[in-house]
Write an enzyme that holds these catalytic residues in place. Structure first.
Site, PDB file in Angstrom:
ATOM      1  CG  ASP A 144      -1.816   1.187   1.341  1.00  0.00           C
ATOM      2  OD1 ASP A 144      -1.778   2.059   0.451  1.00  0.00           O
ATOM      3  OD2 ASP A 144      -2.579   1.264   2.325  1.00  0.00           O
TER       4      ASP A 144
ATOM      5  CE1 TYR B  50      -7.244  10.913 -10.314  1.00  0.00           C
ATOM      6  CE2 TYR B  50      -7.705  12.825 -11.696  1.00  0.00           C
ATOM      7  CZ  TYR B  50      -7.095  11.599 -11.509  1.00  0.00           C
ATOM      8  OH  TYR B  50      -6.314  11.069 -12.508  1.00  0.00           O
TER       9      TYR B  50
ATOM     10  CE  LYS C  86      -3.753  11.676 -10.135  1.00  0.00           C
ATOM     11  NZ  LYS C  86      -2.629  10.724 -10.226  1.00  0.00           N
TER      12      LYS C  86
ATOM     13  CB  VAL D  66      -6.500   5.980 -20.392  1.00  0.00           C
ATOM     14  CG1 VAL D  66      -6.296   4.523 -20.790  1.00  0.00           C
ATOM     15  CG2 VAL D  66      -5.395   6.867 -20.956  1.00  0.00           C
TER      16      VAL D  66
END
Length: 279
Positions: free
Chosen positions: A63, A156, A160, A189
């Site tokens: 992890d 997110y 980022k 993707v």
């Protein structure tokens, strides 16, 4: 001679999707590849694919958000394969969709912790060893929200954007000895992560733009980012260290414009129209 012969590479999130493709590209270019993921069966499958093509792989389940686990895992890589020349932080989580008041706090923070803390954990172990050897490259994957607002993907996006800034800061502490850090955005993707966005009720409600993009045929092959990262590993884009490269980039055109990008301080997180103190 293959361009990455005598290279030891570590790829996190290597059990599927983009990470698997990155690992396969590294191995085909001659690298010995350490594969990391929380799911042993997935990285074992990636290792079998590499070995079937004559490559060398080491699969380690861990992890990345657990610092002690990362330290032990990376020590095993050095023991089994040798000093690490390339680190690719591909791991990622994006499970909290919607405005912040609709997100479960633990899920939101979990995305940040896996993405950002995981990248910090690997870099803090690998970077000083690379500095000592005056050799190495680190590639951190970023994505949606890195340089723009992503209101229904704030956890997110925040992680980022932070990884992009971390990459710049890291590069500023290692570039003096020729150890370079890069950020790479693979583009949209189709992966297990995006399947959750497409098929969950929260994803359908809060991220309809993702549905529209895939419906329009936007689906960047993971091989684009993998090939770019292989070129980074081989030193092709060293002039762009500390900056953002993208899977959709035309790599030949990018190589031609590197001097201009550096001269204009492009492909970086910057305020515009403000004078900033030099720290």
């Amino acid at each position: 001679m293959k361009p990455l012969n005598d290279t030891v590479s570590v790829v996190t999130g290597a059990g599927r999707g983009i990470g698997r493709e990155i690992a396969l590209h590294q191995a085909r270019a001659g690298a010995q590849v350490a594969l990391m993921s929380r799911t042993q069966s997935e990285i074992d499958e990636t290792a079998r694919m590499i070995e079937a093509e004559g490559g060398i792989a080491l699969a380690l389940a861990l992890d990345v958000a657990d610092g002690a686990s990362v330290e032990k895992g990376l020590a095993r890589v050095v023991e089994g394969l040798g000093p690490i020349d390339l680190l690719v932080n591909n791991h990622g989580a994006f499970r909290a969709f919607g405005p912040i008041w609709d997100c479960d706090p633990e899920t939101w923070w979990g995305d940040v912790e896996i993405n950002l803390r995981g990248t910090f954990n690997t870099c803090r172990v690998v970077a000083p060893a690379m500095r000592e050897r005056a050799r190495g490259r680190i590639v951190n994957l970023v994505g949606g929200g890195t340089g723009n607002s992503f209101p229904h993907g704030s956890g997110y996006a925040a992680s980022k954007a932070a990884i992009m800034r971390l990459t710049e800061c890291l590069d500023d502490t290692t570039r003096d000895v020729g150890v370079y850090a890069f950020a790479v955005d693979p583009g949209l993707v189709r992966t297990q992560m995006t399947e959750l966005q497409l098929n969950s009720e929260a994803g359908k409600t809060f991220l309809p733009g993702i549905q529209d993009l895939f419906a329009e045929g936007v689906n960047i092959p993971p091989a684009r980012a993998a090939a770019l990262i292989a070129d980074i590993a081989a030193g092709r884009f060293d002039a762009l260290h500390g900056r953002l490269l993208r899977g959709v980039d035309d790599r030949d055109a990018l190589e031609q414009e590197m001097d201009r990008v550096v001269e204009t301080d492009g492909r970086a997180l910057r305020f515009t129209g403000l004078t900033q103190p030099k720290l």
